[in-house]
Design an enzyme around this catalytic site. Structure first.
Site, mmCIF file in Angstrom:
data_model
loop_
_atom_site.group_PDB
_atom_site.id
_atom_site.type_symbol
_atom_site.label_atom_id
_atom_site.label_comp_id
_atom_site.label_asym_id
_atom_site.label_seq_id
_atom_site.Cartn_x
_atom_site.Cartn_y
_atom_site.Cartn_z
ATOM 1 N N ASP A 137 0.861 -1.180 0.000
ATOM 2 C CA ASP A 137 0.000 0.000 0.000
ATOM 3 C C ASP A 137 0.892 1.222 0.000
ATOM 4 O O ASP A 137 2.064 1.123 0.340
ATOM 5 C CB ASP A 137 -0.796 0.075 1.313
ATOM 6 C CG ASP A 137 -1.925 -0.905 1.358
ATOM 7 O OD1 ASP A 137 -2.366 -1.311 0.302
ATOM 8 O OD2 ASP A 137 -2.344 -1.244 2.482
ATOM 9 N N ASP A 141 -4.938 -3.428 4.899
ATOM 10 C CA ASP A 141 -5.432 -3.007 6.209
ATOM 11 C C ASP A 141 -6.952 -3.091 6.355
ATOM 12 O O ASP A 141 -7.459 -3.271 7.439
ATOM 13 C CB ASP A 141 -4.943 -1.587 6.545
ATOM 14 C CG ASP A 141 -5.166 -0.610 5.395
ATOM 15 O OD1 ASP A 141 -5.898 -0.976 4.452
ATOM 16 O OD2 ASP A 141 -4.617 0.506 5.438
ATOM 17 N N THR A 168 28.076 -32.345 21.123
ATOM 18 C CA THR A 168 28.214 -31.578 19.878
ATOM 19 C C THR A 168 26.852 -31.176 19.310
ATOM 20 O O THR A 168 26.720 -30.176 18.635
ATOM 21 C CB THR A 168 28.986 -32.363 18.808
ATOM 22 O OG1 THR A 168 28.325 -33.602 18.637
ATOM 23 C CG2 THR A 168 30.420 -32.571 19.199
HETATM 24 P P1 ATP Z 1 -3.578 3.061 0.085
HETATM 25 O O1 ATP Z 1 -4.414 2.029 -0.592
HETATM 26 O O2 ATP Z 1 -2.211 3.142 -0.454
HETATM 27 O O3 ATP Z 1 -3.623 3.035 1.569
HETATM 28 P P2 ATP Z 1 -5.409 5.268 0.040
HETATM 29 O O4 ATP Z 1 -5.426 5.488 1.497
HETATM 30 O O5 ATP Z 1 -5.396 6.489 -0.808
HETATM 31 O O6 ATP Z 1 -4.182 4.448 -0.441
HETATM 32 P P3 ATP Z 1 -8.125 4.476 0.142
HETATM 33 O O7 ATP Z 1 -8.154 4.600 1.601
HETATM 34 O O8 ATP Z 1 -8.827 3.382 -0.542
HETATM 35 O O9 ATP Z 1 -6.639 4.391 -0.370
HETATM 36 O O10 ATP Z 1 -8.642 5.856 -0.430
HETATM 37 C C1 ATP Z 1 -8.950 6.033 -1.794
HETATM 38 C C2 ATP Z 1 -9.364 7.459 -2.072
HETATM 39 O O11 ATP Z 1 -10.548 7.764 -1.355
HETATM 40 C C3 ATP Z 1 -8.354 8.495 -1.638
HETATM 41 O O12 ATP Z 1 -7.431 8.777 -2.646
HETATM 42 C C4 ATP Z 1 -9.205 9.697 -1.312
HETATM 43 O O13 ATP Z 1 -9.444 10.470 -2.468
HETATM 44 C C5 ATP Z 1 -10.499 9.093 -0.854
HETATM 45 N N1 ATP Z 1 -10.576 9.045 0.601
HETATM 46 C C6 ATP Z 1 -9.664 8.566 1.463
HETATM 47 N N2 ATP Z 1 -10.068 8.675 2.732
HETATM 48 C C7 ATP Z 1 -11.289 9.240 2.689
HETATM 49 C C8 ATP Z 1 -12.267 9.598 3.674
HETATM 50 N N3 ATP Z 1 -12.067 9.401 4.969
HETATM 51 N N4 ATP Z 1 -13.407 10.160 3.252
HETATM 52 C C9 ATP Z 1 -13.641 10.338 1.941
HETATM 53 N N5 ATP Z 1 -12.781 10.030 0.977
HETATM 54 C C10 ATP Z 1 -11.618 9.482 1.318
#
Ligand code: ATP
Length: 886
Positions: A324, A626, A723
């Site tokens: 990730d 995760d 040994t």
């Molecule tokens: P990785 O997979 O490497 O951990 P990541 O954290 O960007 O990357 P995701 O958590 O799936 O992956 O998030 C994907 C996208 O969703 C992000 O690029 C962001 O634009 C959006 N995003 C992330 N967190 C939130 C949130 N809490 N609320 C709304 N949109 C979010």
């Protein structure tokens, strides 16, 4: 029964409060009353049992029989010595297994889960084993439910109850009251131990813990650390059986020959048993377990927690790591740097999570801007993170991406606590990696509003209007293009970009229905700097023949920019998005999969596709994850790696290893440890092999060619015992050498010891045998008494083997280049073994037992130089190899 009562009645019954939870004092009292929240485990092997199990092996039984026969024939000294060595061997075996057992227990305690609860009015994590009825649980997607509980709140909450009911479709939960006759699977206001939240959030009061839970009644076992035999241990077993059979045949043959030649039949029998015992590496499997377990302990210190012993070997042969980005390669310490609203790009200043900083339009600070205000309000309300100050230090609680938005708003004078009081949350659709969007419904003075944030393209797809110059205007395709251009510019600067939108909605709307016809209010770009150690880690992987692939939910451009900066993306590689991946047929994907180094905007199910394609090509794949939905990919990978800090319980359970610091660099350390453990195990197997080959040759040649027993049965037993005892353990503690991360990964199918190791052990074994036979021949021709000859050879073999132990600290590097004293354990092991040998030849009672005579200084003057040739010979070979490969 709880599910048929109102929530208030349940809380009353359990004497607890929904807002404050139990007090710590009350929780302690209840823990005394109800006991720990644990499922009773199968009976542990008791220490005594473990000790006795050491005497179950076939060889030991034969030895005991040999002792009885000796006693019967009046050879009391022999009988005693045999029994003594049997007991000593048992103790050694016991100590090793006990240590392995303890290491595994330690691991188990480290992986034991925690739960988020309310106690004394505060949220906090508590080890699941300490939960009691009445505790208020806070649950979210990915959590393993730690006890049976009655729901008080359920926001789009779905629970996977397959472990309990076998039903694989997640059950939607609610807080309705159900009639008493409702069967268990339909009591939707209850959640049960062992099931897990797949979606949404909830709050619940614990009604039953431990064995009183529905799962406890089923009395299954969960979360056990698997203790399957590792492939190496299996190979070792096979090898042992093969060696055992071969030796038994040879020994039987020689013993019969000996008897025909006129040796005393009883002596031949004892000798045969002793030789069989010496030739069969019965202690090795235990030593391998200790080697693995010790390595696992070292890994814990380097932030990698291995959940299954066989994984240690897999780590050593891993050749692709799919990782990730957010939090693993980067620090996950987000700061909003750029804001785009009303067609203008603003810069935000400030450091860390401290909420001081300003908004600039070009060079001029901006104090009030209605567009900025709208954007920041949405970012704060559609948000579950919090900002806290402790002793002057600012920190965030919850998701760092959301935390960054709270900090940015605070810099603009908008405090989350104040906003939330004014705009109560009435509903929400939670964020998930699939949706890449989150929406909340909040009250306002003029009615209900939906606030949404998410990946820019997802937000734009939900919008038909844009907030410009104080008005809501149509979001034309041109305007969309312009915004996507800004997104790309920001992403190119390695910023993580998020879009925001809002909409006034009717009071009775369902949250899901709010996610359309929205008004686009702007973008925020946040910096998430790469972790410092990661660049070096990736370079190390490359030189170790391991490829790193980034798989992220983030935007393609951001992912690409960071991958290039870190050295993951190299000229000629491909970058693929989840959508592009979906468009490819299996065959097309198989063709390019080896070229792709970055996957962006992926859904968790794409991870599975990537793992499967790479495995098909024969790679040994490690994969990080995760979220709840990462579990299938983690299971499918050869090595599933979960995040210790941000990871969900479900992902942790599906993984073979957990990173306690979520850091990519820890995977690299773990691979290095894994390789080192394998190297050490192979080395001490080779050491043991040298011992056994040497001993068998000496005795065979002595009997067949010189008609003499060069060492007697009890001496063979003694050699075997001392040994096989300490030196292999010390060898398993050898530190990684400098070449470890410069070699290609070992092939998974590679044998126990390589051909070159086998040749080296054969050569060294032969050398030891030749020296002993030379001593035998010389002494016989000089008329030296037999007991003196046997003592000489007995000692020569032990000392040679001690020199040999240094050989096997490394297959390639000279002991002198490693530093003679760098493995302290080996120094102690060798000194103790030599001391024991001195006891065997100088202490009068031992002289009777082992039929030894004291050696003179001149004897030692012969033994030590002779024995040292074992080391000299191997050093010479290492030197030659070094010259050739230089
Ligand atoms: P990785 O997979 O490497 O951990 P990541 O954290 O960007 O990357 P995701 O958590 O799936 O992956 O998030 C994907 C996208 O969703 C992000 O690029 C962001 O634009 C959006 N995003 C992330 N967190 C939130 C949130 N809490 N609320 C709304 N949109 C979010």
């Amino acid at each position: 029964m709880y599910y048929d009562e109102a929530a208030d009645a349940v809380l009353n019954n359990l004497n607890t409060s929904e807002e404050a939870g139990l007090s710590s004092g009350e929780a302690e009292k209840r823990l005394d009353k109800y006991g720990k929240n644990e499922l009773k485990e199968e009976e542990k092997t008791s220490v005594v049992k473990l000790f006795l199990s050491q005497f179950k092996s076939f060889l030991i039984v034969i030895l005991i029989a040999a002792a009885l026969v000796s006693a019967f024939l009046g050879e009391l000294v022999d009988a005693f010595v045999i029994l003594f060595t049997v007991v000593l061997a048992g103790v050694l075996g016991f100590v090793q297994e006990y240590r392995a057992e303890e290491s595994i227990k330690l691991l188990k305690s480290l992986t034991s889960p925690e739960a988020l609860v309310l106690r004394d009015g505060k949220e906090g994590k508590v080890p699941s084993s300490l939960l009691v009825p009445g505790d208020i649980l806070l649950l979210q997607a990915g959590d393993r439910i730690p006890a049976d509980a009655r729901l008080l709140e359920a926001l789009s909450m779905k629970v996977d109850e397959s472990s309990l009911t076998g039903e694989s479709v997640p059950v939607e939960k609610s807080i309705n009251i159900f009639p008493p006759e409702t069967p268990q699977p339909d009591r939707k206001n209850m959640v049960y131990t062992g099931t897990s939240v797949t979606y949404g959030r909830g709050k619940a009061v614990i009604t039953a813990t431990g064995m009183s839970t529905a799962f406890g009644k089923l009395a299954g076992l969960l979360g056990e650390i698997e203790r399957d035999k590792t492939p190496l241990q299996e190979k070792l077993d096979q090898f042992g059986r093969w060696l055992g059979t071969a030796t038994l045949i040879v020994v039987a043959f020689v013993a019969i020959l000996g008897i025909i030649e006129g040796f005393d039949p009883f002596e031949m029998f004892l000798w045969g048993v002793a030789l069989a015992v010496a030739a069969i590496p019965e202690a090795l499997p235990a030593v391998v377990t200790v080697g693995l377990a010790l390595g696992v302990r070292r890994m814990v210190k380097r932030h990698a927690l291995v959940r299954k012993l066989p994984s240690v070997e897999t780590l050593g042969s891993t050749n692709i790591i799919c990782t990730d980005k957010t939090g693993t390669l980067t620090q996950n310490k987000m700061i909003v740097e750029k804001v785009y609203a009303n067609g203008t790009l603003f810069t935000v200043t400030g450091e860390g999570y401290k909420p001081t900083g300003d908004f600039f339009r070009g060079d001029s600070p901006v104090s009030k801007d209605i567009h900025l205000h709208k954007l920041l309000v949405t970012g704060t309300l559609c948000n579950d993170a919090g900002l806290v100050e402790e002793e002057g230090r600012w920190d965030i609680m919850g998701d760092p991406t959301e935390g960054a938005l709270v900090v940015a708003a605070a810099k603009g004078g908008l405090w989350k606590a104040v906003l939330e009081e004014k705009h109560e949350r009435k509903g929400e659709v939670p964020f998930s990696s699939e949706r890449k969007l989150m929406t909340t419904l909040n009250t306002s003075e003029d009615g209900l509003y939906a606030h949404a944030k998410g990946a820019p393209e997802v937000i734009l797809a939900a919008c038909t209007k844009i907030f410009l110059e104080g008005h809501e205007e149509e979001l034309t395709p041109e305007r969309k293009q312009e915004i996507l251009g800004i997104v790309n510019d920001l992403a190119n600067k390695t910023l993580r970009v998020m879009g925001f939108a809002y909409r006034k909605v009717p009071e009775d709307i369902l949250p899901e229905e709010a996610e359309k016809d929205m008004v686009f209010s702007g973008l925020m770009g946040m910096r998430d700097p790469p972790r410092e150690e990661v660049k070096v880690g990736i370079a190390t992987c490359t030189s170790a023949g391991i490829r790193t692939i980034m798989i992220t939910g983030d935007h393609k451009t951001t992912a690409f920019a960071i991958a290039r900066e870190l050295g993951i993306f190299r000229e000629g590689d491909l970058v693929l998005t989840g959508t592009e991946l979906e468009g490819l047929g299996d065959r097309e994907f198989d063709e390019i999969v080896e070229k792709v180094s970055v996957y962006a905007r992926v859904y968790p199910e794409h991870k599975l596709k990537v793992v499967e394609a790479l495995k098909k090509k024969g790679y040994i794949v490690a994969m990080t994850g995760d979220g709840v939905n990462d579990a299938p990919a983690l299971k499918a990978a050869d090595m599933g790696i979960a995040m210790g800090i941000t990871g969900t319980d479900v992902s942790k359970e599906a993984s073979s290893m957990i990173l306690t610091d979520d850091n990519f660099a820890s995977i690299v350390s773990a691979v290095e440890e894994g390789r080192n453990i394998l190297k050490n195990i192979k080395n001490f197997i080779a050491y043991g092999l040298t011992c056994h080959i040497g001993l068998v040759l000496i005795v065979l040649v002595g009997v067949l060619a010189w008609h003499t027993l060069p060492v007697i049965a009890v001496q063979i037993l003694w050699i075997n015992l001392i040994t096989d005892g300490l030196p292999p353990m010390a060898l398993s503690m050898e530190a990684p050498d400098r070449g470890l991360m410069k070699q290609k990964p070992t092939k998974a199918k590679e044998g126990l010891v390589s051909k070159r190791m086998l040749i080296a052990s054969l050569g060294l074994g032969t050398l030891i045998a030749v020296q002993s036979i030379w001593v035998l021949h010389n002494s016989l021709s000089n008329g030296v008494p037999l007991s003196k000859i046997q003592t000489l050879i007995f000692t020569l073999v032990v000392i040679s083997l001690m020199f040999n132990a240094f050989n096997w600290r490394s297959e390639r590097y000279s002991v002198f280049s490693l530093g003679i004293f760098t493995n302290k354990s080996l120094i102690y092991a060798v000194l103790s073994t030599v001391l024991l040998q001195l006891v065997a030849i100088y202490v009068p009672i031992m002289q009777i037992a082992f039929q030894t005579v004291p050696l003179s200084l001149s004897d030692w003057a012969m033994i030590i130089p002779l024995a040292s040739t074992t080391l000299i010979a191997m050093e010479f070979v290492k030197y030659l190899e070094w010259r050739i490969h230089r």
